[in-house]
Design a protein around this motif. Structure first.
Motif, PDB file in Angstrom:
ATOM      1  N   SER A   5       0.862  -1.173   0.057  1.00  0.00           N
ATOM      2  CA  SER A   5       0.066   0.198  -0.078  1.00  0.00           C
ATOM      3  C   SER A   5       0.817   1.244  -0.163  1.00  0.00           C
ATOM      4  N   VAL A   6       2.194   1.323   0.289  1.00  0.00           N
ATOM      5  CA  VAL A   6       3.099   2.374   0.454  1.00  0.00           C
ATOM      6  C   VAL A   6       3.821   2.434  -0.855  1.00  0.00           C
ATOM      7  N   CYS A   7       4.419   1.472  -1.099  1.00  0.00           N
ATOM      8  CA  CYS A   7       5.430   1.778  -2.391  1.00  0.00           C
ATOM      9  C   CYS A   7       4.837   1.079  -3.713  1.00  0.00           C
ATOM     10  N   ASP A   8       3.735   0.519  -3.808  1.00  0.00           N
ATOM     11  CA  ASP A   8       3.157  -0.198  -4.899  1.00  0.00           C
ATOM     12  C   ASP A   8       3.948  -1.337  -5.448  1.00  0.00           C
ATOM     13  N   GLN A   9       4.563  -1.856  -4.884  1.00  0.00           N
ATOM     14  CA  GLN A   9       5.721  -3.240  -5.284  1.00  0.00           C
ATOM     15  C   GLN A   9       5.022  -4.283  -5.009  1.00  0.00           C
ATOM     16  N   GLY A  11       4.876  -8.334  -3.587  1.00  0.00           N
ATOM     17  CA  GLY A  11       5.555  -8.958  -2.616  1.00  0.00           C
ATOM     18  C   GLY A  11       5.202  -8.752  -1.142  1.00  0.00           C
ATOM     19  N   ALA A  12       4.373  -7.779  -0.980  1.00  0.00           N
ATOM     20  CA  ALA A  12       3.763  -7.469   0.245  1.00  0.00           C
ATOM     21  C   ALA A  12       3.481  -8.717   1.074  1.00  0.00           C
ATOM     22  N   SER A  13       3.835  -8.763   2.565  1.00  0.00           N
ATOM     23  CA  SER A  13       3.669  -9.961   3.170  1.00  0.00           C
ATOM     24  C   SER A  13       2.881  -9.509   4.588  1.00  0.00           C
ATOM     25  N   ILE A  14       2.876  -8.293   5.037  1.00  0.00           N
ATOM     26  CA  ILE A  14       2.193  -7.950   6.161  1.00  0.00           C
ATOM     27  C   ILE A  14       0.671  -7.110   5.938  1.00  0.00           C
ATOM     28  N   SER A  19      -5.090  -3.531   4.510  1.00  0.00           N
ATOM     29  CA  SER A  19      -4.065  -3.187   3.456  1.00  0.00           C
ATOM     30  C   SER A  19      -2.769  -4.136   3.701  1.00  0.00           C
ATOM     31  N   MET A  20      -2.218  -4.271   2.549  1.00  0.00           N
ATOM     32  CA  MET A  20      -0.696  -5.055   2.593  1.00  0.00           C
ATOM     33  C   MET A  20       0.366  -4.150   2.508  1.00  0.00           C
TER      34      MET A  20
END
Length: 86
Positions: A5-9, A11-14, A19-20
Motif C-alpha cells: 500500500s505504500v510503495c506499490d511494489q 511481494g507485500a507480506s504484512i 492493507s498489505m
C-alpha cells in the motif's frame, strides 16, 4: 502476489487494517520514531567512518533480516547510500 500500500511494489507480506505492506514500509508508517532513529544511526555511523563496506552491511541484513523498525531504518539508510554511490 499482493502489492504494498505504500510503495506499490509486489511481494507485500504484512496484512494490517485491510492493507498489505512490505515489512520496511510497515515499519516506516506505523513505527516512524523507531524507524527514524535507525536511519539517523546509519547517518551517524557513516559520518564517523564506521561504515567501511556498505554492500557487505546490506548482505548481512539479507542473512539476518531486520527484527525491528530501528533496524529497518538503518537498512533503508544503507540502501540509499549504496544507490547514491552508483
Amino acid at each position: 502476489m499482493s502489492k504494498c500500500s505504500v510503495c506499490d511494489q509486489r511481494g507485500a507480506s504484512i496484512y494490517h487494517k485491510e492493507s498489505m505492506y512490505h515489512a520496511m514500509c510497515f515499519s516506516e508508517v506505523y513505527e516512524p520514531l523507531e524507524f527514524s532513529e535507525g536511519y539517523e544511526a546509519g547517518i551517524s555511523d557513516s559520518l564517523e567512518g564506521l561504515l567501511y563496506n556498505v554492500p557487505l552491511a546490506i548482505d548481512n541484513f539479507k542473512i539476518d533480516p531486520p527484527d525491528s523498525a530501528y533496524q529497518w531504518g538503518y537498512l533503508q539508510y544503507l540502501l540509499e547510500e549504496e544507490k547514491n554511490d552508483d
